[in-house]
Design an enzyme around this catalytic site. Structure first.
Site, mmCIF file in Angstrom:
data_model
loop_
_atom_site.group_PDB
_atom_site.id
_atom_site.type_symbol
_atom_site.label_atom_id
_atom_site.label_comp_id
_atom_site.label_asym_id
_atom_site.label_seq_id
_atom_site.Cartn_x
_atom_site.Cartn_y
_atom_site.Cartn_z
ATOM 1 N N SER A 112 0.836 -1.203 0.000
ATOM 2 C CA SER A 112 0.000 0.000 0.000
ATOM 3 C C SER A 112 0.872 1.254 0.000
ATOM 4 O O SER A 112 1.899 1.309 0.666
ATOM 5 C CB SER A 112 -0.890 -0.001 1.243
ATOM 6 O OG SER A 112 -1.424 1.297 1.466
ATOM 7 N N TYR A 135 -2.983 4.948 -3.843
ATOM 8 C CA TYR A 135 -4.139 5.830 -3.713
ATOM 9 C C TYR A 135 -3.777 7.096 -4.474
ATOM 10 O O TYR A 135 -2.752 7.729 -4.157
ATOM 11 C CB TYR A 135 -4.381 6.189 -2.243
ATOM 12 C CG TYR A 135 -5.039 5.099 -1.423
ATOM 13 C CD1 TYR A 135 -6.140 4.403 -1.893
ATOM 14 C CD2 TYR A 135 -4.580 4.808 -0.137
ATOM 15 C CE1 TYR A 135 -6.751 3.429 -1.122
ATOM 16 C CE2 TYR A 135 -5.187 3.836 0.644
ATOM 17 C CZ TYR A 135 -6.276 3.156 0.141
ATOM 18 O OH TYR A 135 -6.893 2.186 0.909
ATOM 19 N N THR A 161 -6.363 1.692 -6.485
ATOM 20 C CA THR A 161 -7.564 1.362 -5.712
ATOM 21 C C THR A 161 -8.639 2.387 -6.030
ATOM 22 O O THR A 161 -8.416 3.599 -5.904
ATOM 23 C CB THR A 161 -7.234 1.312 -4.207
ATOM 24 O OG1 THR A 161 -6.317 0.245 -3.998
ATOM 25 C CG2 THR A 161 -8.480 1.073 -3.368
ATOM 26 N N LYS A 215 -8.395 -2.129 -8.407
ATOM 27 C CA LYS A 215 -8.882 -2.794 -7.186
ATOM 28 C C LYS A 215 -10.090 -2.051 -6.639
ATOM 29 O O LYS A 215 -10.010 -0.837 -6.387
ATOM 30 C CB LYS A 215 -7.766 -2.816 -6.136
ATOM 31 C CG LYS A 215 -8.193 -3.379 -4.789
ATOM 32 C CD LYS A 215 -7.002 -3.522 -3.858
ATOM 33 C CE LYS A 215 -7.381 -4.142 -2.531
ATOM 34 N NZ LYS A 215 -8.049 -3.200 -1.615
ATOM 35 N N HIS A 239 -13.161 -3.593 -0.360
ATOM 36 C CA HIS A 239 -12.249 -3.053 0.653
ATOM 37 C C HIS A 239 -12.462 -3.732 2.009
ATOM 38 O O HIS A 239 -12.334 -3.116 3.059
ATOM 39 C CB HIS A 239 -12.464 -1.533 0.769
ATOM 40 C CG HIS A 239 -11.204 -0.729 0.917
ATOM 41 N ND1 HIS A 239 -10.648 -0.021 -0.111
ATOM 42 C CD2 HIS A 239 -10.387 -0.516 1.983
ATOM 43 C CE1 HIS A 239 -9.551 0.602 0.327
ATOM 44 N NE2 HIS A 239 -9.376 0.316 1.583
#
Ligand code: FMN
Length: 363
Positions: A112, A135, A161, A215, A239
């Site tokens: 992440s 992100y 995402t 995602k 999520h």
């Protein structure tokens, strides 16, 4: 935190109980919680519990191979560590610890972008098969810079995402006044996140040749648009029930998405996958790989890197037991005929897969 265990864990339930003992209330609630009523969390479990197996017998299953391929590389199971922000609040070393566990066991890690120690140091921590998840909290040049850095550090694919247009209301965190350190200091950028559209996906595909994973796809309609944009992987996810409340369970939306994609891209899935049987169900329904979110974190919280490796070993044992009892010696022999719809049995909470445990006391 992460006290060493003196005897090997024999079940995943024991790992979860140890994680509960080790984590402070704030990180525990952050890890297990979902959005608002947590209906999506429960539906993830319920969707898996609504699938039963149709075993075939008298096949030679004396040698079971539960390995899989991941972007051309052999991995030990068709699972990967899903991206987790703020892992450093769950285990010392954060994503670097997860990387070591993933490498030691032999499954991929998706890192992440909101996890310490960051892209470069995590890559240096272990020789994992790795994917970088971003992100989008900056402009095109900011995104391109991340792609460049990911490629320079051996990441095999790039993941955006897309189920985070708004940051959800996680009530366990709100009630507990848990201020996530990485959110308190995160640079502004939520406007980019809520402004993201298919135009940026098109721009990304026009500009970069790295495989792209989206995602957070939860409908066949969006899966179709993703495929039209040339994405390599449609990653079915809600999520872990942490974003939109009152969504459908991931395992319930998987079959129509697999049908819509029709082999034009890989389909990955996550959301509530806690047991070997859960993984087998996903692959039978046409998923190529399954993301594990909370489970690896619980392993790390229970006993650091060895705890993660042990959780994966137990999962592998469960998977091989399931495959053998279904009469297939590898995932190649598994088809949708091995599963059928059935009424769910038992509790549908986040720990619904662990009847001996119940939900450990909270706070
Ligand atoms: C503590 C925690 C942090 C997460 N952080 C991220 C993140 O930074 N990026 C992301 O794409 N998904 C994130 N997710 C979602 C997971 O990648 C994954 O979709 C989800 O956890 C799967 O459900 P499961 O936990 O039931 O396995 C996070 C999930 C958890 C539990």
């Amino acid at each position: 935190m992460n006290a060493p265990h003196t005897e090997p864990f024999l079940t995943l339930q024991e790992i979860i109980a140890a994680a509960r003992r080790n984590l402070a209330p704030g990180p525990w609630s952050y890890l297990i919680g979902g959005a608002e009523t947590e209906t999506t969390v429960r539906r993830n479990r319920q969707a898996l519990d609504s699938i039963a197996f149709r075993p075939r017998v008298l096949r030679d299953v004396s040698r079971i191979d539960s390995s899989a391929d991941f972007f051309g590389r052999k991995v030990r199971l068709p699972v990967m560590l899903a991206p987790i922000g703020g892992l450093e609040s769950i285990v010392e070393g954060g994503a670097a610890a997860a990387a070591r566990g993933a490498a030691q066991f032999g499954v991929p890690q998706i890192l992440s972008s909101v996890c310490q120690p960051g892209l470069e140091a995590t890559a240096a921590a272990a020789d994992t098969v790795r994917v970088f998840q971003l992100y989008v909290r900056g402009d095109d040049a900011w995104v391109d810079d991340h792609v460049k850095r990911a490629l320079a550090h051996g990441y095999a694919a790039f993941c955006l995402t897309v189920d985070v247009a708004m940051y959800s209301r996680r009530e366990r965190d709100l009630v507990g006044r848990f201020v996530k350190p990485w959110r308190a200091t995160a640079p502004a950028g939520s406007n980019f996140q809520s402004g993201l559209s298919w135009d940026q996906v098109k721009r990304f595909k026009d500009k970069h040749s790295v495989p792209l994973i989206l995602k957070g796809i939860a409908t066949a309609e969006d899966a179709e648009i993703a495929v039209q944009h040339g994405v390599e992987v449609v990653y079915v996810s809600n999520h872990g029930g942490r974003q939109l409340d009152h969504g459908l369970g991931s395992a319930a939306v998987l079959p129509p998405i697999v049908a819509a994609v029709g082999g034009r891209a890989e389909v990955w899935v996550d959301g509530g996958f806690m047991r070997g049987t859960d993984i087998v169900k996903a692959i039978a329904l046409g998923a190529h790989a399954v993301g594990l979110g909370r489970l690896p974190c619980l392993g790390l919280a229970a006993a650091g890197v060895p705890g993660l490796v042990r959780a994966l070993e137990i999962l592998e044992n469960e998977i091989q037991t399931c495959l053998g009892l279904l009469g297939v010696a590898s995932f190649a022999g598994l088809t949708s005929h091995h599963v059928a719809a059935a009424p769910p049995v038992g509790e549908a909470g986040v720990f619904g897969a662990f009847p001996l445990l119940g939900e450990p006391p909270h706070g």
